[in-house]
Design an enzyme around this catalytic site. Structure first.
Site, mmCIF file in Angstrom:
data_model
loop_
_atom_site.group_PDB
_atom_site.id
_atom_site.type_symbol
_atom_site.label_atom_id
_atom_site.label_comp_id
_atom_site.label_asym_id
_atom_site.label_seq_id
_atom_site.Cartn_x
_atom_site.Cartn_y
_atom_site.Cartn_z
ATOM 1 N N ASP A 69 16.384 -15.224 -62.697
ATOM 2 C CA ASP A 69 15.734 -14.522 -62.224
ATOM 3 C C ASP A 69 16.665 -13.650 -62.943
ATOM 4 O OD1 ASP A 69 13.959 -13.441 -59.485
ATOM 5 O OD2 ASP A 69 14.412 -11.590 -60.701
ATOM 6 N N ASP B 263 15.532 -14.441 -68.561
ATOM 7 C CA ASP B 263 14.348 -13.707 -68.102
ATOM 8 C C ASP B 263 13.624 -15.010 -68.731
ATOM 9 O OD1 ASP B 263 12.303 -12.155 -69.428
ATOM 10 O OD2 ASP B 263 12.938 -10.406 -70.221
ATOM 11 N N ASN C 83 7.328 -19.450 -60.502
ATOM 12 C CA ASN C 83 7.053 -18.450 -60.032
ATOM 13 C C ASN C 83 7.076 -16.710 -60.242
ATOM 14 O OD1 ASN C 83 6.544 -16.966 -57.257
ATOM 15 N ND2 ASN C 83 8.820 -16.670 -57.518
ATOM 16 N N TYR D 186 -2.563 -9.000 -65.923
ATOM 17 C CA TYR D 186 -1.499 -10.147 -65.221
ATOM 18 C C TYR D 186 -2.820 -10.469 -64.444
ATOM 19 C CZ TYR D 186 -0.046 -10.713 -60.569
ATOM 20 O OH TYR D 186 0.045 -11.633 -59.283
ATOM 21 N N LYS E 46 -3.196 -14.625 -64.473
ATOM 22 C CA LYS E 46 -3.591 -15.140 -63.050
ATOM 23 C C LYS E 46 -4.362 -16.677 -63.911
ATOM 24 C CE LYS E 46 0.260 -14.346 -61.494
ATOM 25 N NZ LYS E 46 1.345 -15.338 -60.385
ATOM 26 N N THR F 60 5.591 -9.183 -48.647
ATOM 27 C CA THR F 60 6.849 -8.940 -49.415
ATOM 28 C C THR F 60 7.951 -7.508 -49.374
ATOM 29 O OG1 THR F 60 6.392 -8.205 -51.915
ATOM 30 C CG2 THR F 60 6.355 -10.618 -51.255
HETATM 31 N N1 NAD Z 1 3.198 -10.755 -53.204
HETATM 32 C C1 NAD Z 1 1.807 -10.825 -52.457
HETATM 33 O O1 NAD Z 1 1.070 -10.261 -52.257
HETATM 34 C C2 NAD Z 1 0.959 -11.622 -54.201
HETATM 35 C C3 NAD Z 1 0.051 -12.233 -54.472
HETATM 36 C C4 NAD Z 1 -0.557 -13.249 -54.744
HETATM 37 C C5 NAD Z 1 -0.417 -13.881 -56.315
HETATM 38 N N2 NAD Z 1 1.516 -13.124 -55.967
HETATM 39 C C6 NAD Z 1 2.021 -14.290 -56.496
HETATM 40 O O2 NAD Z 1 3.072 -15.705 -56.176
HETATM 41 C C7 NAD Z 1 4.659 -14.655 -57.199
HETATM 42 C C8 NAD Z 1 5.628 -14.265 -56.548
HETATM 43 O O3 NAD Z 1 5.024 -12.657 -55.779
HETATM 44 P P1 NAD Z 1 5.772 -11.844 -55.553
HETATM 45 O O4 NAD Z 1 5.219 -10.889 -54.660
HETATM 46 O O5 NAD Z 1 7.255 -12.004 -54.288
HETATM 47 O O6 NAD Z 1 6.958 -11.145 -56.890
HETATM 48 P P2 NAD Z 1 8.048 -10.534 -56.542
HETATM 49 O O7 NAD Z 1 7.559 -9.267 -57.731
HETATM 50 O O8 NAD Z 1 8.058 -9.989 -55.546
HETATM 51 O O9 NAD Z 1 9.145 -10.895 -57.353
HETATM 52 C C9 NAD Z 1 9.112 -11.957 -58.327
HETATM 53 C C10 NAD Z 1 10.374 -12.265 -58.880
HETATM 54 O O10 NAD Z 1 10.500 -12.229 -59.926
HETATM 55 C C11 NAD Z 1 11.298 -11.911 -61.016
HETATM 56 N N3 NAD Z 1 11.102 -11.715 -62.379
HETATM 57 C C12 NAD Z 1 10.255 -10.495 -62.693
HETATM 58 N N4 NAD Z 1 9.866 -10.631 -64.217
HETATM 59 C C13 NAD Z 1 10.862 -11.136 -64.265
HETATM 60 C C14 NAD Z 1 11.528 -11.938 -66.065
HETATM 61 N N5 NAD Z 1 10.734 -12.010 -67.027
HETATM 62 N N6 NAD Z 1 12.486 -13.365 -65.914
HETATM 63 C C15 NAD Z 1 12.825 -13.451 -64.620
HETATM 64 N N7 NAD Z 1 12.100 -13.527 -63.405
HETATM 65 C C16 NAD Z 1 11.560 -12.338 -63.419
HETATM 66 C C17 NAD Z 1 11.765 -10.736 -60.648
HETATM 67 O O11 NAD Z 1 12.617 -10.077 -60.959
HETATM 68 C C18 NAD Z 1 11.348 -10.740 -58.683
HETATM 69 O O12 NAD Z 1 12.641 -11.540 -57.902
HETATM 70 C C19 NAD Z 1 4.167 -14.371 -58.654
HETATM 71 O O13 NAD Z 1 3.450 -15.522 -59.284
HETATM 72 C C20 NAD Z 1 3.187 -13.371 -58.095
HETATM 73 O O14 NAD Z 1 2.053 -13.037 -58.953
HETATM 74 C C21 NAD Z 1 1.933 -12.711 -55.221
#
Ligand code: NAD
Length: 258
Positions: free
Chosen positions: A47, A73, A100, A165, A169, A200
């Site tokens: 992360d 990253d 993820n 995005y 996706k 979240t």
């Molecule tokens: N939460 C939702 O409602 C939702 C809905 C649809 C899809 N998703 C997908 O589920 C997954 C997780 O979503 P989430 O809501 O937990 O996202 P989030 O933004 O809360 O967490 C994402 C994590 O990725 C890390 N991150 C971001 N950029 C980064 C980088 N360049 N390198 C390394 N780490 C990085 C962030 O620090 C964070 O810990 C994602 O792929 C998101 O697209 C989430």
């Protein structure tokens, strides 16, 4: 409604295997790391959020888990490849990859330039490919593996200000199918989880307004809010040998959003 954590499944095939999760320091990723560790897996995760990553690593290690956090990253592909190699060297051959990490930056179409576009693609789909490419040969040599990509309901519903995005996706779904075909002969399965709107910490802090709650109540078939553990339970099943004949598919966890 099931109340107790103990009421949910455990998967004996996961015990003792190694998982790698990108974006594992917070949100869904942190839930995945924790649930996989609870199943007895060794878990490596990366992360950009070093503070939260280290805190999660410490908490799980204190509880006896085999866990390794590497600050990285995912837009830096050589760094991601190095992190994967480090985790495999320390915790053993990676048998589960969870792609993820993502960032749902809001962008107006009129503000997009080439650099911004490339960044959105890099953080939301490019690393999935290179992480899969890095782990698949080890999975083949170990007898098989599971790769799970995180897609999004946003590629299927009516949303504004997410052009990079949503494009990425939608690409994750195509990537899932092509990698499933490529790696199937190696007994490496590739699936895509499509979360709906998951509560979240970040979503609750930034986006879940009273109007948004009304939209959830209107659009979901089942009225309850969805939480990270709802998605983690799908991940566990896709990770385990229980789903050994399932690949190249999308698995939607959205409460029936219509
Ligand atoms: N939460 C939702 O409602 C939702 C809905 C649809 C899809 N998703 C997908 O589920 C997954 C997780 O979503 P989430 O809501 O937990 O996202 P989030 O933004 O809360 O967490 C994402 C994590 O990725 C890390 N991150 C971001 N950029 C980064 C980088 N360049 N390198 C390394 N780490 C990085 C962030 O620090 C964070 O810990 C994602 O792929 C998101 O697209 C989430």
């Amino acid at each position: 409604m099931i109340e107790a954590e103990a009421a949910f499944a455990t998967y004996p095939s996961l015990k003792g295997r190694t998982a790698f999760v990108s974006g594992g320091a917070s949100g869904l990723g942190a839930e995945f790391v924790e649930q996989l560790a609870r199943q007895g897996m060794a878990v490596g995760f990366v992360d950009v959020d070093e503070t939260r990553g280290r805190a999660l690593e410490r908490r799980l290690a204190d509880g006896g888990a085999a866990v390794r956090f590497v600050p990285c990253d995912v837009r830096d592909v050589p760094a991601l490849q190095a992190a994967i190699a480090e985790v495999a060297g320390m915790l053993g051959t990676i048998r589960l990859l969870v792609n993820n990490a993502a960032n749902d930056h809001r962008d107006r179409v009129s503000d997009m330039d080439v650099a911004l576009w490339d960044d959105r693609i890099a953080v939301n789909v490019r690393h999935h490919f290179f992480a899969a490419q890095a782990v698949a040969p080890g999975m083949r040599d170990a007898g098989g593996g599971s790769i799970v990509n995180l897609g999004s309901i946003s590629a299927h519903i009516d949303l504004m200000d997410l052009p990079g995005y949503i494009t990425a996706k939608a690409g994750v779904e195509g990537l899932t199918r092509t990698l499933a075909r490529e790696y199937g002969p190696w007994a490496v399965r590739v699936n895509c989880i499509i979360p709906g709107w998951i509560m979240t910490e970040k979503q609750l802090a930034e986006w879940v307004t009273p109007e948004a709650e009304a939209s959830i109540a209107r659009n979901q078939c089942v009225p309850q809010k969805l939480y990270p553990d709802d998605v983690a339970r799908m991940l566990l099943w896709l990770a385990a040998d229980d789903s050994r004949s399932c690949t190249a598919q999308q698995w939607v966890v959205d409460g029936g959003w219509l």
